[in-house]
Design a protein around this motif. Structure first.
Motif, PDB file in Angstrom:
ATOM      1  N   LEU A 157       1.041  -1.158   0.025  1.00  0.00           N
ATOM      2  CA  LEU A 157       0.093   0.039   0.069  1.00  0.00           C
ATOM      3  C   LEU A 157       0.949   1.341  -0.038  1.00  0.00           C
ATOM      4  CD1 LEU A 157      -2.674  -0.902   2.549  1.00  0.00           C
ATOM      5  CD2 LEU A 157      -3.186  -0.536   0.047  1.00  0.00           C
ATOM      6  N   ARG A 158       0.320   2.311  -0.426  1.00  0.00           N
ATOM      7  CA  ARG A 158       1.047   3.714  -0.503  1.00  0.00           C
ATOM      8  C   ARG A 158       0.050   4.664  -0.003  1.00  0.00           C
ATOM      9  NH1 ARG A 158       2.398   7.864  -4.387  1.00  0.00           N
ATOM     10  NH2 ARG A 158       4.625   8.589  -4.288  1.00  0.00           N
ATOM     11  N   LEU A 159       0.647   5.314   1.201  1.00  0.00           N
ATOM     12  CA  LEU A 159      -0.169   6.226   2.008  1.00  0.00           C
ATOM     13  C   LEU A 159       0.506   7.395   1.348  1.00  0.00           C
ATOM     14  CD1 LEU A 159      -0.115   4.988   5.322  1.00  0.00           C
ATOM     15  CD2 LEU A 159      -1.761   4.391   3.567  1.00  0.00           C
ATOM     16  N   SER A 160      -0.367   8.519   1.387  1.00  0.00           N
ATOM     17  CA  SER A 160       0.312   9.875   0.936  1.00  0.00           C
ATOM     18  C   SER A 160      -0.167  10.974   2.098  1.00  0.00           C
ATOM     19  CB  SER A 160      -0.357  10.371  -0.642  1.00  0.00           C
ATOM     20  OG  SER A 160       0.090   9.595  -1.261  1.00  0.00           O
ATOM     21  N   CYS A 161       0.454  12.086   1.964  1.00  0.00           N
ATOM     22  CA  CYS A 161       0.081  13.211   3.067  1.00  0.00           C
ATOM     23  C   CYS A 161       0.439  14.488   2.438  1.00  0.00           C
ATOM     24  CB  CYS A 161       0.775  12.996   4.379  1.00  0.00           C
ATOM     25  SG  CYS A 161       0.516  14.164   5.645  1.00  0.00           S
ATOM     26  N   LYS A 162      -0.610  15.224   2.349  1.00  0.00           N
ATOM     27  CA  LYS A 162      -0.432  16.632   1.727  1.00  0.00           C
ATOM     28  C   LYS A 162      -0.593  17.586   2.812  1.00  0.00           C
ATOM     29  CE  LYS A 162      -2.062  20.377  -1.494  1.00  0.00           C
ATOM     30  NZ  LYS A 162      -0.860  20.551  -2.077  1.00  0.00           N
TER      31      LYS A 162
ATOM     32  N   ILE B 148       9.854   6.132   3.098  1.00  0.00           N
ATOM     33  CA  ILE B 148       9.279   7.309   3.080  1.00  0.00           C
ATOM     34  C   ILE B 148       9.845   8.312   2.042  1.00  0.00           C
ATOM     35  CG2 ILE B 148      10.787   8.395   4.933  1.00  0.00           C
ATOM     36  CD1 ILE B 148       8.549   9.939   6.199  1.00  0.00           C
ATOM     37  N   ALA B 149       9.069   9.212   1.310  1.00  0.00           N
ATOM     38  CA  ALA B 149       9.788   9.905   0.534  1.00  0.00           C
ATOM     39  C   ALA B 149       8.969  11.129   0.087  1.00  0.00           C
ATOM     40  CB  ALA B 149       9.924   9.058  -0.765  1.00  0.00           C
ATOM     41  N   ARG B 150       9.382  11.932  -0.818  1.00  0.00           N
ATOM     42  CA  ARG B 150       8.315  13.200  -1.161  1.00  0.00           C
ATOM     43  C   ARG B 150       7.647  12.681  -2.215  1.00  0.00           C
ATOM     44  NH1 ARG B 150      13.313  15.277  -0.160  1.00  0.00           N
ATOM     45  NH2 ARG B 150      13.318  17.226   1.077  1.00  0.00           N
ATOM     46  N   GLY B 151       6.391  13.400  -2.249  1.00  0.00           N
ATOM     47  CA  GLY B 151       5.137  12.737  -3.046  1.00  0.00           C
ATOM     48  C   GLY B 151       5.579  13.304  -4.698  1.00  0.00           C
ATOM     49  N   ASP B 152       4.561  13.202  -5.319  1.00  0.00           N
ATOM     50  CA  ASP B 152       4.662  13.712  -6.764  1.00  0.00           C
ATOM     51  C   ASP B 152       4.309  15.081  -6.720  1.00  0.00           C
ATOM     52  OD1 ASP B 152       3.251  10.556  -7.812  1.00  0.00           O
ATOM     53  OD2 ASP B 152       5.388  10.988  -7.549  1.00  0.00           O
ATOM     54  N   SER B 153       3.599  15.704  -5.827  1.00  0.00           N
ATOM     55  CA  SER B 153       3.242  17.021  -6.133  1.00  0.00           C
ATOM     56  C   SER B 153       3.718  17.840  -4.716  1.00  0.00           C
ATOM     57  CB  SER B 153       1.542  17.298  -6.152  1.00  0.00           C
ATOM     58  OG  SER B 153       1.076  16.825  -5.409  1.00  0.00           O
ATOM     59  N   GLU B 154       3.787  19.031  -4.860  1.00  0.00           N
ATOM     60  CA  GLU B 154       4.392  19.863  -3.745  1.00  0.00           C
ATOM     61  C   GLU B 154       3.821  19.734  -2.517  1.00  0.00           C
ATOM     62  OE1 GLU B 154       3.929  24.070  -4.903  1.00  0.00           O
ATOM     63  OE2 GLU B 154       5.339  24.522  -3.273  1.00  0.00           O
ATOM     64  N   ASN B 155       4.885  19.508  -1.565  1.00  0.00           N
ATOM     65  CA  ASN B 155       4.294  19.583  -0.050  1.00  0.00           C
ATOM     66  C   ASN B 155       3.422  18.298   0.057  1.00  0.00           C
ATOM     67  OD1 ASN B 155       5.597  21.962   0.356  1.00  0.00           O
ATOM     68  ND2 ASN B 155       3.790  23.225   0.353  1.00  0.00           N
ATOM     69  N   THR B 156       3.523  17.299  -0.771  1.00  0.00           N
ATOM     70  CA  THR B 156       3.132  15.868  -0.349  1.00  0.00           C
ATOM     71  C   THR B 156       4.211  14.776  -0.372  1.00  0.00           C
ATOM     72  OG1 THR B 156       1.414  16.485  -2.165  1.00  0.00           O
ATOM     73  CG2 THR B 156       1.753  14.085  -1.811  1.00  0.00           C
ATOM     74  N   TRP B 157       3.905  14.102   0.722  1.00  0.00           N
ATOM     75  CA  TRP B 157       4.828  13.010   1.166  1.00  0.00           C
ATOM     76  C   TRP B 157       3.990  11.608   1.026  1.00  0.00           C
ATOM     77  CZ3 TRP B 157       9.687  14.526   2.586  1.00  0.00           C
ATOM     78  CH2 TRP B 157       9.958  15.948   2.726  1.00  0.00           C
ATOM     79  N   SER B 158       5.019  10.680   0.795  1.00  0.00           N
ATOM     80  CA  SER B 158       4.348   9.257   0.886  1.00  0.00           C
ATOM     81  C   SER B 158       5.017   8.189   1.675  1.00  0.00           C
ATOM     82  CB  SER B 158       4.589   8.869  -0.865  1.00  0.00           C
ATOM     83  OG  SER B 158       5.840   8.621  -0.928  1.00  0.00           O
ATOM     84  N   LEU B 159       4.335   7.152   1.854  1.00  0.00           N
ATOM     85  CA  LEU B 159       4.871   6.231   2.704  1.00  0.00           C
ATOM     86  C   LEU B 159       4.643   4.745   1.856  1.00  0.00           C
ATOM     87  CD1 LEU B 159       6.223   5.264   5.235  1.00  0.00           C
ATOM     88  CD2 LEU B 159       4.085   4.684   6.220  1.00  0.00           C
ATOM     89  N   GLN B 160       5.478   4.293   1.268  1.00  0.00           N
ATOM     90  CA  GLN B 160       5.455   2.982   0.386  1.00  0.00           C
ATOM     91  C   GLN B 160       5.594   1.957   1.500  1.00  0.00           C
ATOM     92  OE1 GLN B 160       4.514   2.662  -2.873  1.00  0.00           O
ATOM     93  NE2 GLN B 160       4.471   0.339  -2.248  1.00  0.00           N
ATOM     94  N   MET B 161       4.448   1.119   1.433  1.00  0.00           N
ATOM     95  CA  MET B 161       4.748  -0.165   2.502  1.00  0.00           C
ATOM     96  C   MET B 161       4.314  -1.532   1.636  1.00  0.00           C
ATOM     97  SD  MET B 161       2.134   1.384   5.456  1.00  0.00           S
ATOM     98  CE  MET B 161       0.751   1.230   4.289  1.00  0.00           C
TER      99      MET B 161
END
Length: 124
Positions: free
Chosen positions: A18-23, A68-81
């Motif tokens: 699963l991949r979580l995103s956080c803006k 954990i990494a920066r997401g595809d858009s500005e100020n978005t972060w992801s957690l790839q699990m």
């Protein structure tokens, strides 16, 4: 007021991903530093992964499986699990900090804002 918007939770079988995103908005370190915590039923919240600049930190229980990494858009972060296990079942929260000391980012005491949480359920 910092705003955190999580997405990407769901149900998956053991071994799945699963991949979580956080803006994040209105956060001074939005492009530099943030983290993920989780809370399983009947357990305390625990730090899972965090990032400050080029430095990432992970709980021992997820090392080698979560990224954990920066997401595809500005100020978005992801957690790839990846390689998810039933014990990864929890509500996952993205968080922000007052200060970005990498060695401290998995400590709940360092967190100043919490997202609303997104549920991850892993079945065996």
């Amino acid at each position: 007021q910092v705003e955190l918007e999580e997405s990407g939770g769901g149900s998956v079988q053991a071994g799945g991903s699963l991949r979580l995103s956080c803006k994040v908005s209105r956060y001074a370190y939005a492009s530099y530093c943030m983290g993920w915590f989780r809370q399983a039923p009947g357990k305390e919240r625990e730090g899972v992964a965090a990032i400050a600049g080029a430095t990432t930190v992970y709980a021992d229980s997820v090392k080698g499986r979560f990224t954990i990494a920066r997401g595809d858009s500005e100020n978005t972060w992801s957690l790839q699990m990846n390689s998810l296990k039933p014990e990864d079942t929890a509500t996952y929260y993205c968080v922000t900090y007052d200060r970005c000391w990498a060695s401290r980012l998995l400590f709940q005491s360092e967190v100043n804002n919490w997202g609303q949480g997104t549920q991850v359920t892993v079945s065996s």
